[in-house]
Enzyme design. Structure first.
Site, PDB file in Angstrom:
ATOM      1  N   VAL A 117       0.831  -1.198   0.000  1.00 37.31           N
ATOM      2  CA  VAL A 117       0.000   0.000   0.000  1.00 37.31           C
ATOM      3  C   VAL A 117       0.875   1.261   0.000  1.00 37.31           C
ATOM      4  O   VAL A 117       0.557   2.240  -0.672  1.00 37.31           O
ATOM      5  CB  VAL A 117      -0.994  -0.002   1.183  1.00 37.31           C
ATOM      6  N   CYS A 118       1.995   1.221   0.712  1.00 34.65           N
ATOM      7  CA  CYS A 118       2.902   2.379   0.731  1.00 34.65           C
ATOM      8  C   CYS A 118       3.465   2.637  -0.668  1.00 34.65           C
ATOM      9  O   CYS A 118       3.545   3.789  -1.109  1.00 34.65           O
ATOM     10  CB  CYS A 118       4.039   2.168   1.725  1.00 34.65           C
ATOM     11  N   THR A 119       3.839   1.583  -1.347  1.00 33.19           N
ATOM     12  CA  THR A 119       4.347   1.726  -2.710  1.00 33.19           C
ATOM     13  C   THR A 119       3.265   2.310  -3.602  1.00 33.19           C
ATOM     14  O   THR A 119       3.518   3.242  -4.377  1.00 33.19           O
ATOM     15  CB  THR A 119       4.848   0.370  -3.244  1.00 33.19           C
TER      16      THR A 119
END
Length: 154
Positions: free
Chosen positions: A44-46
């Protein structure tokens, strides 16, 4: 407590993925989009930062800069930035002070990890005031990118 629209943004001085000290005052006179994210190299961060990467030209055209902040080391962030071809600085809040100051901080996170940035997005105006504030309790959710853009256009 998370910051609210109209609050003065807390100043910061953090080391970037290029090992340069970056402060909020470096962006005075420009809008700044600040994305907090829990951990480099996670799905999700990516996706969060790739969304910013893929619309970077829009922000540049609106006189706005972008930074990403996590508690990862500058060295981890350098590799993450290289792998994903991010055009904006990734800043290391390794000591966790800025994540706390912005109210974007998990004391306890998954896998019994302690002290991780929450997923959050802030837009700071040219005078250092917060014009968009969003702190997500569920790290699986994404910021409201349309609301971020609208705050920049206002």
């Amino acid at each position: 407590m998370a910051l609210q629209i109209g609050d003065q943004a807390p100043d910061f001085k953090l080391f970037s993925s290029e090992l340069k000290e970056v402060s909020l005052s470096d962006y005075k006179g420009r809008k700044l989009v600040v994305h907090f994210f829990p951990m480099a190299f996670t799905g999700v961060c990516t996706a969060q930062l790739c969304t910013m990467r893929d619309s970077f030209g829009y922000y540049e055209g609106m006189n706005a800069d972008v930074v990403g902040i996590s508690v990862d080391s500058p060295f981890t962030l350098a590799k993450f930035k290289e792998d994903q071809a991010y055009q904006f600085p990734l800043l290391s809040d390794f000591n966790k002070e800025i994540s706390k100051a912005y109210g974007a901080f998990y004391e306890d996170f998954v896998f019994n990890l302690k002290g991780v940035s929450k997923r959050a997005a802030f837009v700071i105006d040219e005078a250092g005031k917060i014009i968009h504030a969003e702190v997500l309790e569920d790290a699986g959710n994404m910021p409201d990118f349309d609301a971020i853009k609208k705050s920049i256009e206002a």
